[in-house]
Design an enzyme around this catalytic site. Structure first.
Site, short mmCIF file in Angstrom:
data_model
loop_
_atom_site.label_atom_id
_atom_site.label_comp_id
_atom_site.label_asym_id
_atom_site.label_seq_id
_atom_site.Cartn_x
_atom_site.Cartn_y
_atom_site.Cartn_z
N HIS A 127 39.27 49.62 23.93
CA HIS A 127 40.56 49.05 23.56
C HIS A 127 40.66 47.60 23.96
CE1 HIS A 127 42.20 49.21 27.71
NE2 HIS A 127 41.38 50.24 27.82
N TYR A 178 50.76 36.82 27.35
CA TYR A 178 50.90 36.70 28.82
C TYR A 178 49.54 36.85 29.50
CZ TYR A 178 50.31 41.51 30.65
OH TYR A 178 49.79 42.71 31.06
N ARG A 179 48.54 37.29 28.74
CA ARG A 179 47.24 37.63 29.32
C ARG A 179 46.34 37.95 28.13
NH1 ARG A 179 47.08 43.17 32.89
NH2 ARG A 179 45.17 42.85 34.03
N ASP A 205 49.29 50.88 34.96
CA ASP A 205 49.09 52.13 34.20
C ASP A 205 47.90 52.94 34.71
OD1 ASP A 205 51.06 52.06 31.85
OD2 ASP A 205 50.20 50.06 31.86
N TYR A 222 40.49 43.48 28.84
CA TYR A 222 40.59 42.03 29.06
C TYR A 222 39.23 41.42 29.39
CZ TYR A 222 45.57 43.01 29.12
OH TYR A 222 46.83 43.42 28.77
#
Ligand code: ADP
Length: 544
Positions: free
Chosen positions: A406, A487-488, A167, A106
């Site tokens: 990622h 959502y993000r 996670d 992110y």
């Protein structure tokens, strides 16, 4: 990435003269101490998850030099955070707060505006201020990681309390909660489980939300609302303040737990499976944010490179990964459901029998006996996570490609078969188009689910970075056309995602901008975060 080893020139935030900026940093160093103001003129070193940089995104999708800090500063208290904020206003310097900067996928520690001064709160503000064994609550500073909180509770011998973890357990409790991250126990909605914030506003005032506004209260961590408008929401996924303390509720130890896993044969099974999951989840027979993962992830999470299975370009063909699956203890399948049942045996049995009966309505559905699974099987990582024990196994699939990074596509939908299939097909089509392996997982919340698709790419290969970025941008638009929103998202995609939430002529963004201008008149706080730009940046080509 360890390749970029050249000495770098100091980065100056746009719109400020170099000399003024250097002098401003000296002034700040006088207040915080020389060691606590660090200019980012050293090589950009990516490190790895536990030794991550705080100057940039260790998993860039754009050029390395795009989202980098000019300096990193280390406050030790709320008062020092105030000093930094006042300083930023005086010199019009963009600042960007991070708790620990492990927000990988992110944007990590990177600021949205190149040359921002990153405020690394976690380094010196990492105290667990309270753990309350009677109320099942705690109060933490930004540098408290899920690992640290878990260890502290263990060390105090509070076996009656659990924490909820995402996670990966190395991130900050505050950072993850503010970004509305999720975990996998019944307390998995971290934002919903927090209670009370202390916030430094962009103009330097400090507020406490909820009951924290009442001097002498003892309910800051037990009643989140207080009196009047509920302002906490303004400080999550926003750029309206710096959170310096947060209360978090803790889960009672349920008195037993049992992970279970079901395998489903066909891709189309996803549709009836979701119809079965929905009432069970809303009815709390399925008690946690469970995951429905595609079989290709069973292979990717082994931590071996994809070339071990397939040396061609483009997505791994289905027959290739099916051959692999047949050799594994779980056997051939398309979807795996990872769940956890909580409570003493007789309570679990009641729920597990209902689940078994319902899941087995799908032809070919199999319950996998955990006894057959070796210790390093991913199932046991999910088992730990759903029991609140921090873990790092999820990192393994970045080994799928060389220099693996990622980035996620994560649209929200109802828990419905048609929506699941629509999103699955949408993602698959775009991944095929851009030649990327499609690694989908559905995380089922309570009345909604997030499809989480992690694109794993070689961060040293500009073509692969571009393919990842292009694929994400197409999927975001495709999803929005069908009524789905993220959502993000990653820093680089925030403008685009914010722009999909445009009902009634962008009324929500206009409201956010009004708040931004009122709360942050000089536009210093994390400009561009969540697509919210202060007035002095708006319409000047910063959006992407
Ligand atoms: P983590 O290390 O928990 O994964 P980060 O510290 O990277 O998370 O935080 C994620 C994002 O949330 C950051 O990019 C930042 O925008 C925001 N954030 C984190 N901590 C704070 C804070 N204390 N106050 C305001 N915003 C924050």
């Amino acid at each position: 990435k360890e390749t970029n080893t050249r000495q770098r020139l100091p980065i100056i935030p746009q719109g400020i003269e170099k000399d003024i900026f250097i002098r401003a940093l000296e002034k700040l160093a006088e207040q915080l101490g020389k060691d606590n103001v660090e200019v980012n003129d050293k090589p950009l070193v990516d490190g790895w998850y536990m030794e991550h940089p705080n100057t940039h995104d260790m998993m860039p999708i754009l050029d390395d030099e795009e989202l980098v800090a000019s300096a990193v500063v280390y406050p030790s208290s709320t008062e020092e955070v105030q000093k930094i904020v006042l300083w930023a206003n005086e010199y019009s310097v963009p600042i960007f707060p991070i708790s620990m900067g492990r927000n990988l996928g992110y944007g990590g520690a990177a600021p949205r505006v190149r040359g921002s001064v990153v405020i690394d709160l976690g380094k010196r503000m990492s105290k667990i201020l309270d753990i309350n064994p009677d109320d099942y609550t705690c109060l933490v500073e930004p540098g408290v990681s899920f690992y640290a909180l878990h260890e502290a509770i263990q060390a105090k011998g509070f076996a009656h309390m659990w924490i909820d973890i995402p996670d990966l357990g190395g991130g900050s409790v505050i950072g993850n909660t503010l970004d509305r991250g999720v975990g996998y126990t019944p307390y998995g909605d971290h934002w919903a489980c927090h209670s009370g914030l202390e916030v430094v506003l962009p103009t330097g005032e400090v507020i406490r939300t909820g009951m924290g506004a009442l001097p002498g209260n003892n309910t800051w961590q037990t009643f989140p609302y207080g009196f009047g408008p509920y302002s906490d929401g303004l400080f999550s996924q926003s750029n309206f303040g710096i959170v310096t303390k947060m209360g978090m509720t803790l889960m009672p130890n349920p008195g037993g737990h049992e992970s279970f896993m079901y395998a489903f044969e066909k891709e189309e099974d996803l549709e009836p499976l979701m119809e079965i999951i929905r009432p069970l989840r809303i009815g709390n027979i399925l008690e946690n944010v469970a995951q429905v993962r595609h079989a290709i992830q069973t292979i990717a999470v082994k931590g071996l490179p994809r070339t071990k299975y397939f040396s061609g370009d483009g997505p791994i063909p289905e027959h290739v990964f099916r051959e692999q699956l047949k050799k594994m203890p779980i056997g051939d399948h398309t979807w795996l459901y990872y769940g956890m049942s909580y409570g003493p045996p007789h309570i679990r049995q009641y729920k597990l029998e209902i689940i078994d009966k319902e899941f087995k309505k799908i032809p070919g559905a199999r319950k996998i006996d955990p006894e057959i699974l070796p210790e390093d099987e991913y199932f046991w990582s999910r088992d730990r996570i759903a029991a609140g024990v921090p873990d790092l196994v999820e990192l393994l699939w970045v080994n799928w490609v060389p220099n693996g990074a990622h980035v996620a596509f994560s649209p929200v939908s109802p828990i419905r078969g048609v929506d699941a299939m629509k999103l699955f097909n949408l993602g698959k089509r775009r991944h095929d188009e851009f030649g990327i392996d499609f690694l989908p997982a559905f995380c089922v919340g309570l009345r909604e689910m997030h499809l989480i698709v992690e694109i794993v790419y070689d961060k040293n290969d500009p073509a692969k970075r571009k393919a990842a970025n292009d694929c994400l941008r197409e999927m975001i638009d495709d999803a929005a056309k069908e009524g789905y929103g993220e959502y993000r998202t990653h820093l680089v995609l925030m403008d685009q995602v914010a722009d999909t939430y445009n009902w009634n002529d962008n009324a929500l963004m206009k409201f956010n901008e009004k708040l931004k201008d009122a709360l942050d008149p000089n536009g210093i706080m994390a400009p561009g975060k969540s697509g919210i730009w202060p007035k002095r940046y708006r319409g000047r080509g910063w959006e992407m």
